[in-house]
Design a protein around this motif. Structure first.
Motif, mmCIF file in Angstrom:
data_model
loop_
_atom_site.group_PDB
_atom_site.id
_atom_site.type_symbol
_atom_site.label_atom_id
_atom_site.label_comp_id
_atom_site.label_asym_id
_atom_site.label_seq_id
_atom_site.Cartn_x
_atom_site.Cartn_y
_atom_site.Cartn_z
ATOM 1 N N LEU A 148 0.846 -1.185 0.000
ATOM 2 C CA LEU A 148 0.000 0.000 0.000
ATOM 3 C C LEU A 148 0.885 1.240 0.000
ATOM 4 O O LEU A 148 1.640 1.479 0.948
ATOM 5 N N GLY A 149 0.796 2.027 -1.044
ATOM 6 C CA GLY A 149 1.661 3.189 -1.169
ATOM 7 C C GLY A 149 0.944 4.485 -0.868
ATOM 8 O O GLY A 149 -0.193 4.513 -0.393
ATOM 9 N N ASP A 150 1.613 5.568 -1.156
ATOM 10 C CA ASP A 150 1.020 6.881 -0.946
ATOM 11 C C ASP A 150 -0.003 7.162 -2.047
ATOM 12 O O ASP A 150 0.108 6.674 -3.168
ATOM 13 N N ARG A 151 -0.986 7.963 -1.712
ATOM 14 C CA ARG A 151 -2.060 8.272 -2.655
ATOM 15 C C ARG A 151 -1.535 9.135 -3.798
ATOM 16 O O ARG A 151 -0.866 10.143 -3.569
ATOM 17 N N GLN A 152 -1.831 8.709 -5.020
ATOM 18 C CA GLN A 152 -1.427 9.465 -6.198
ATOM 19 C C GLN A 152 -2.654 9.657 -7.096
ATOM 20 O O GLN A 152 -3.011 8.777 -7.868
ATOM 21 N N ASP A 153 -3.291 10.804 -6.975
ATOM 22 C CA ASP A 153 -4.465 11.092 -7.795
ATOM 23 C C ASP A 153 -4.050 11.447 -9.208
ATOM 24 O O ASP A 153 -3.048 12.132 -9.432
ATOM 25 N N ASP A 154 -4.825 10.958 -10.171
ATOM 26 C CA ASP A 154 -4.585 11.283 -11.572
ATOM 27 C C ASP A 154 -5.284 12.611 -11.872
ATOM 28 O O ASP A 154 -6.508 12.706 -11.757
ATOM 29 N N PRO A 155 -4.547 13.633 -12.252
ATOM 30 C CA PRO A 155 -5.201 14.928 -12.505
ATOM 31 C C PRO A 155 -6.226 14.883 -13.631
ATOM 32 O O PRO A 155 -7.130 15.726 -13.685
ATOM 33 N N ASP A 156 -6.105 13.903 -14.533
ATOM 34 C CA ASP A 156 -7.089 13.772 -15.608
ATOM 35 C C ASP A 156 -8.404 13.177 -15.113
ATOM 36 O O ASP A 156 -9.449 13.338 -15.759
ATOM 37 N N PHE A 157 -8.346 12.469 -13.978
ATOM 38 C CA PHE A 157 -9.544 11.818 -13.420
ATOM 39 C C PHE A 157 -9.566 12.076 -11.913
ATOM 40 O O PHE A 157 -9.267 11.190 -11.102
ATOM 41 N N PRO A 158 -9.923 13.273 -11.492
ATOM 42 C CA PRO A 158 -9.747 13.675 -10.090
ATOM 43 C C PRO A 158 -10.833 13.200 -9.130
ATOM 44 O O PRO A 158 -10.651 13.275 -7.916
ATOM 45 N N LEU A 159 -11.964 12.736 -9.648
ATOM 46 C CA LEU A 159 -13.070 12.311 -8.792
ATOM 47 C C LEU A 159 -13.071 10.784 -8.662
ATOM 48 O O LEU A 159 -12.407 10.085 -9.417
ATOM 49 N N ARG A 160 -13.852 10.277 -7.706
ATOM 50 C CA ARG A 160 -13.959 8.832 -7.508
ATOM 51 C C ARG A 160 -15.418 8.398 -7.614
ATOM 52 O O ARG A 160 -16.304 8.987 -6.991
ATOM 53 N N LEU A 161 -15.624 7.350 -8.385
ATOM 54 C CA LEU A 161 -16.962 6.816 -8.625
ATOM 55 C C LEU A 161 -17.240 5.650 -7.686
ATOM 56 O O LEU A 161 -16.401 4.757 -7.514
ATOM 57 N N ILE A 162 -18.418 5.643 -7.068
ATOM 58 C CA ILE A 162 -18.849 4.522 -6.240
ATOM 59 C C ILE A 162 -20.189 3.999 -6.749
ATOM 60 O O ILE A 162 -20.902 4.674 -7.494
ATOM 61 N N GLY A 163 -20.540 2.783 -6.329
ATOM 62 C CA GLY A 163 -21.815 2.192 -6.685
ATOM 63 C C GLY A 163 -22.924 2.644 -5.757
ATOM 64 O O GLY A 163 -22.699 3.326 -4.760
ATOM 65 N N LEU A 164 -24.119 2.224 -6.082
ATOM 66 C CA LEU A 164 -25.296 2.656 -5.327
ATOM 67 C C LEU A 164 -26.403 1.632 -5.523
ATOM 68 O O LEU A 164 -26.773 1.322 -6.653
ATOM 69 N N ARG A 165 -26.913 1.089 -4.433
ATOM 70 C CA ARG A 165 -28.045 0.158 -4.505
ATOM 71 C C ARG A 165 -29.340 0.922 -4.261
ATOM 72 O O ARG A 165 -29.407 1.797 -3.405
ATOM 73 N N GLU A 166 -30.378 0.568 -5.024
ATOM 74 C CA GLU A 166 -31.671 1.227 -4.896
ATOM 75 C C GLU A 166 -32.699 0.271 -4.303
ATOM 76 O O GLU A 166 -32.681 -0.925 -4.575
ATOM 77 N N LEU A 167 -33.619 0.825 -3.516
ATOM 78 C CA LEU A 167 -34.608 0.007 -2.823
ATOM 79 C C LEU A 167 -35.475 -0.800 -3.784
ATOM 80 O O LEU A 167 -35.804 -1.952 -3.513
ATOM 81 N N LYS A 168 -35.821 -0.222 -4.937
ATOM 82 C CA LYS A 168 -36.732 -0.884 -5.860
ATOM 83 C C LYS A 168 -36.019 -1.520 -7.050
ATOM 84 O O LYS A 168 -36.655 -1.835 -8.060
ATOM 85 N N SER A 169 -34.711 -1.693 -6.946
ATOM 86 C CA SER A 169 -33.956 -2.420 -7.963
ATOM 87 C C SER A 169 -33.292 -3.614 -7.307
ATOM 88 O O SER A 169 -32.987 -3.593 -6.118
ATOM 89 N N HIS A 170 -33.059 -4.643 -8.102
ATOM 90 C CA HIS A 170 -32.257 -5.754 -7.610
ATOM 91 C C HIS A 170 -31.279 -6.150 -8.712
ATOM 92 O O HIS A 170 -31.627 -6.878 -9.640
ATOM 93 N N ASN A 171 -30.077 -5.639 -8.593
ATOM 94 C CA ASN A 171 -29.054 -5.867 -9.603
ATOM 95 C C ASN A 171 -29.613 -5.494 -10.977
ATOM 96 O O ASN A 171 -29.992 -4.359 -11.183
ATOM 97 N N SER A 172 -29.717 -6.437 -11.903
ATOM 98 C CA SER A 172 -30.113 -6.040 -13.263
ATOM 99 C C SER A 172 -31.404 -6.700 -13.739
ATOM 100 O O SER A 172 -31.688 -6.664 -14.935
ATOM 101 N N TRP A 173 -32.214 -7.260 -12.831
ATOM 102 C CA TRP A 173 -33.318 -8.056 -13.376
ATOM 103 C C TRP A 173 -34.710 -7.732 -12.848
ATOM 104 O O TRP A 173 -35.645 -8.455 -13.127
ATOM 105 N N MET A 174 -34.917 -6.635 -12.139
ATOM 106 C CA MET A 174 -36.279 -6.329 -11.694
ATOM 107 C C MET A 174 -36.787 -4.991 -12.226
ATOM 108 O O MET A 174 -37.697 -4.390 -11.669
#
Length: 724
Positions: free
Chosen positions: A587-613
């Motif tokens: 595990l090294g020091d954090r090195q952010d890419d200036p071309d991609f400065p934000l971080r994307l995370i996932g999100l679960r929704e109450l009325k969705s279940h993965n990809s099939w409902m």
């Protein structure tokens, strides 16, 4: 005349009790079962909406064959079986059995017969290409357990009913209803912790539904490994560990202490975004709590260090004296002679084989689904040439679905067993109609050891299969016959010796038994079983069927069982395996890419279940739309307006969708729900629009977590920009 049938939901892990109303062989409606001992009349919208799935006019009810023009035509089962068998035999004759593959999705875990027969077919055929949704979900948890306890399935669950402090990382159970933890009415259980004077702390980059209801500790995306290593550093440095528990339960603590020594809160703040004083306070609160439970889920699994994070969660519980104790992390017991038995007899394991692409270890027999496309397109011995999918939609669930979709056209045979023409199997040669969970008998085979209240329930089918739908195990068994495979035939001799005296051969079947016979044997020989009459108060299937609402086996999960759980020589937890120490060192020091400065995370929704409902009108009403959560600070800097389309770009792809400006995500974080962007044979889902967020993710070997083959789906570097 309508009749009511007791059953239970098999969409997600609480397994809530349901009452089905049936008239003239058709399902009329579903409602919660007030007599269920644990769910007590509670069920989520998805469970109730499953009536629409059952009766969906878009559902596949007859075998379909793809024509040369790409459209599907109905054929008979015999036509499908004969052609599939002939083509499969030709693939085996030309390329060998190493060229066969199977991908199974999340719903397969909720069908004991489906899971058993995939394993049976894989063992009998010698199949090497086995893939599952686990590499986008939970395989890191299994590998961490293997390293810690010597058992892939030894998974501690939080003792919710007796804890004083629940420390949750990357979990949102008010929406997911609990995962790798079976706890009906979990909202009530969490509120009960607070009502009795305790605390629920939620570590998450997003102020999720659960975080809003309790205490929120914001963290930078993919900072979990640094957080947990830093908390351990504080505990060791301040002498706040439980030395008696460490000595009694584990080996390797000195090496772990040395490995985390450099992760001071000051150094890790750049990775976690958590101030040193706040981090130290949280570590001390864990150490001084009378009873603390530590729990992490999907958010902790899909970063770059998923196995390390799962390992450190349990290590933190152990060194604070909260492992295998009331109110802490406890180990449930399987009701069946099941997964533990399969491990002891060598049917499943870890790192017994390596993938052709990437040299990844197998986890429970499966390889990373992220390499599946390259296994199809890369020439050489063992190239994947014939693929089966069941209850899965990998084009929407694995990274870079476009790569996989293109690769599927290079297969010599592609067969899907499913309910719908989905975004993956629209490229299949055959789609074979499967039963829903209401059209088969069932018992929660993998979830008993994960239940916070030991419980078991069985159900018979509620309705006969609609159309020509068949159970997955029957389809698998028939295909196996066509190529001379006998399921379970390669099972180790000692297993065969046990089974041969207990089960009978079924006329007309290629297998030595049916799932019903096998599960009764497994139950009767399990921890609560009747041992074929030797234990008068033990369980068998007859007793379960006589108690359709289920049976509570104990009030609480037993504690003091760690020596039974741990399979390592000496019976102690290993706190410092080489794989973990090496990962910590890397595990090294954090090195952010200036071309991609934000971080994307996932999100679960109450009325969705993965990809099939998304094909349920009930769940999609209210003008539901696929949007990305963006912090107003980031939106203003990029010139993005609320409700307007914008572009999210990573090093691997880009997508466009509307922005939803909210401070529930911190500055620097973007949150996008998964499972959208449908292009299959389901009208409501297609009309819902949206995009496949996993097009932003990488399938490069170096971007796949090496210990468990986990896809990197959380904390992905991105940038945002407006579109015309």
């Amino acid at each position: 005349m309508p009749t009511e049938v007791v059953t239970y939901c098999r969409i997600c892990e609480p397994l809530c009790g349901l009452i089905a109303t049936v008239e003239d062989g058709r399902l009329v409606k579903l409602r919660p079962d007030k007599e269920h001992p644990l769910s007590l009349g509670n069920a989520c919208p998805k469970g109730i909406a499953f009536a629409e799935v059952q009766n969906d006019p878009d559902r596949v009810l007859h075998p379909l064959r793809r024509r040369a023009d790409g459209e599907f035509e109905q054929v008979t089962w015999e036509q499908a079986y004969d052609d599939i068998g002939a083509r499969l035999k030709a693939v085996v004759d030309t390329h060998g059995r190493d060229s066969l593959g199977w991908y199974f999705g999340n719903p397969s875990s909720f069908s004991y017969s489906h899971t058993l027969w995939i394993l049976a077919f894989a063992v009998g055929s010698g199949m090497r290409h086995l893939y599952s949704a686990g590499s986008q979900d939970v395989n890191n948890r299994f590998v961490a357990s293997q390293l810690l306890y010597g058992s892939l399935t030894a998974t501690p669950i939080p003792d919710l009913d007796r804890t004083d402090l629940l420390f949750m990382v990357g979990a949102n159970p008010l929406v997911s209803h609990g995962s790798v933890m079976t706890a009906p009415r979990i909202k009530d259980k969490l509120r009960a912790i607070v009502d009795r004077g305790g605390r629920v702390v939620v570590v998450d980059p997003r102020r999720s539904e659960t975080a809003k209801a309790f205490e929120h500790l914001p963290i930078r995306p993919d900072g979990d490994a640094w957080l947990l290593a830093s908390m351990l550093q504080v505990l060791f440095a301040e002498g706040r560990t439980d030395s008696a528990a460490i000595a009694a339960q584990s080996v390797g603590v000195d090496r772990l202490r040395a490995a985390v020594a450099r992760f001071t809160p000051e150094r890790t703040q750049a990775f976690t975004g958590i101030a040193p004083d706040r981090l130290r306070a949280m570590a001390r609160e864990l150490a001084t709590a009378r009873r603390a439970a530590i729990y992490g889920r999907t958010g902790t699994c899909l970063g770059r260090q998923g196995t390390l994070v799962a390992f450190l969660l349990d290590a933190l519980a152990l060194v604070t004296g909260n492992l295998d104790r009331e109110g802490g992390g406890v180990f449930g017991e399987e009701a069946f002679l099941g997964l533990d038995f399969a491990q002891r007899t060598g049917m499943i394991g870890y790192d017994r084989r390596r993938s052709r692409i990437g040299n990844f270890p197998d986890v429970l027999g499966s390889f990373p689904a992220a390499v599946m496309a390259k296994e199809i397109t890369t020439p050489g011995k063992g190239r994947l040439r014939a693929l089966f999918t069941s209850a899965g939609n990998p084009v929407l669930s694995v990274p870079n679905g476009d790569e996989l979709e293109a690769a599927l056209t290079e297969l010599e045979l592609f067969v899907s067993i499913d309910l719908y023409v989905n975004d993956t199997n629209r490229k299949a040669d055959y789609i074979l109609p499967a039963t829903t969970f209401l059209e088969r008998d069932d018992i929660p085979l993998p979830f008993g050891a994960l239940s916070t209240t030991p419980f078991i329930q069985a159900t018979e089918r509620v309705v006969e299969p609609y159309g020509e739908a068949r159970e997955e195990w029957e389809i698998i068994d028939e295909i196996a016959k066509r190529i001379g495979v006998v399921p379970f035939v390669s099972t180790p001799k000692r297993v065969g010796a046990v089974l041969s005296g207990l089960i009978r051969r079924v006329p007309g079947s290629s297998a030595a038994t049916t799932p019903k016979v096998l599960i009764d044997v497994a139950l009767r020989l399990g921890a609560y079983g009747d041992r074929f009459g030797l234990r008068r108060d033990g369980l068998n299937m007859t007793k379960l069927r006589a108690n359709p609402h289920g049976i509570v086996l104990r009030e609480h999960v037993e504690t003091g069982v760690l020596k039974r759980v741990v399979k390592h020589k000496g019976g102690k937890v290993r706190l410092a395996p080489d794989e973990i120490i090496d990962t910590l060192a890397s595990l090294g020091d954090r090195q952010d890419d200036p071309d991609f400065p934000l971080r994307l995370i996932g999100l679960r929704e109450l009325k969705s279940h993965n990809s099939w409902m998304h094909n349920s009108e009930f769940l999609m009403r209210g003008n539901r739309a696929h949007t990305a959560r963006v912090n107003p600070v980031d939106a203003e800097a990029a010139g993005i307006e609320d409700g307007k389309p914008f572009r999210i770009a990573s090093a691997h792809g880009s997508i466009e969708l509307p922005a939803f400006l909210t401070d529930e995500v911190g500055a620097g974080t973007i949150a996008v729900p998964h499972g959208w962007g449908h292009r299959g044979g389901w009208q409501v889902a297609n009309a819902a629009g949206g995009v496949n967020v996993n097009l932003l993710m990488s399938t490069a070997v170096e971007d796949i977590e090496p210990l468990a083959g986990m896809a990197h789906l959380n904390g992905v570097p991105v940038r945002i920009e407006p579109v015309a």
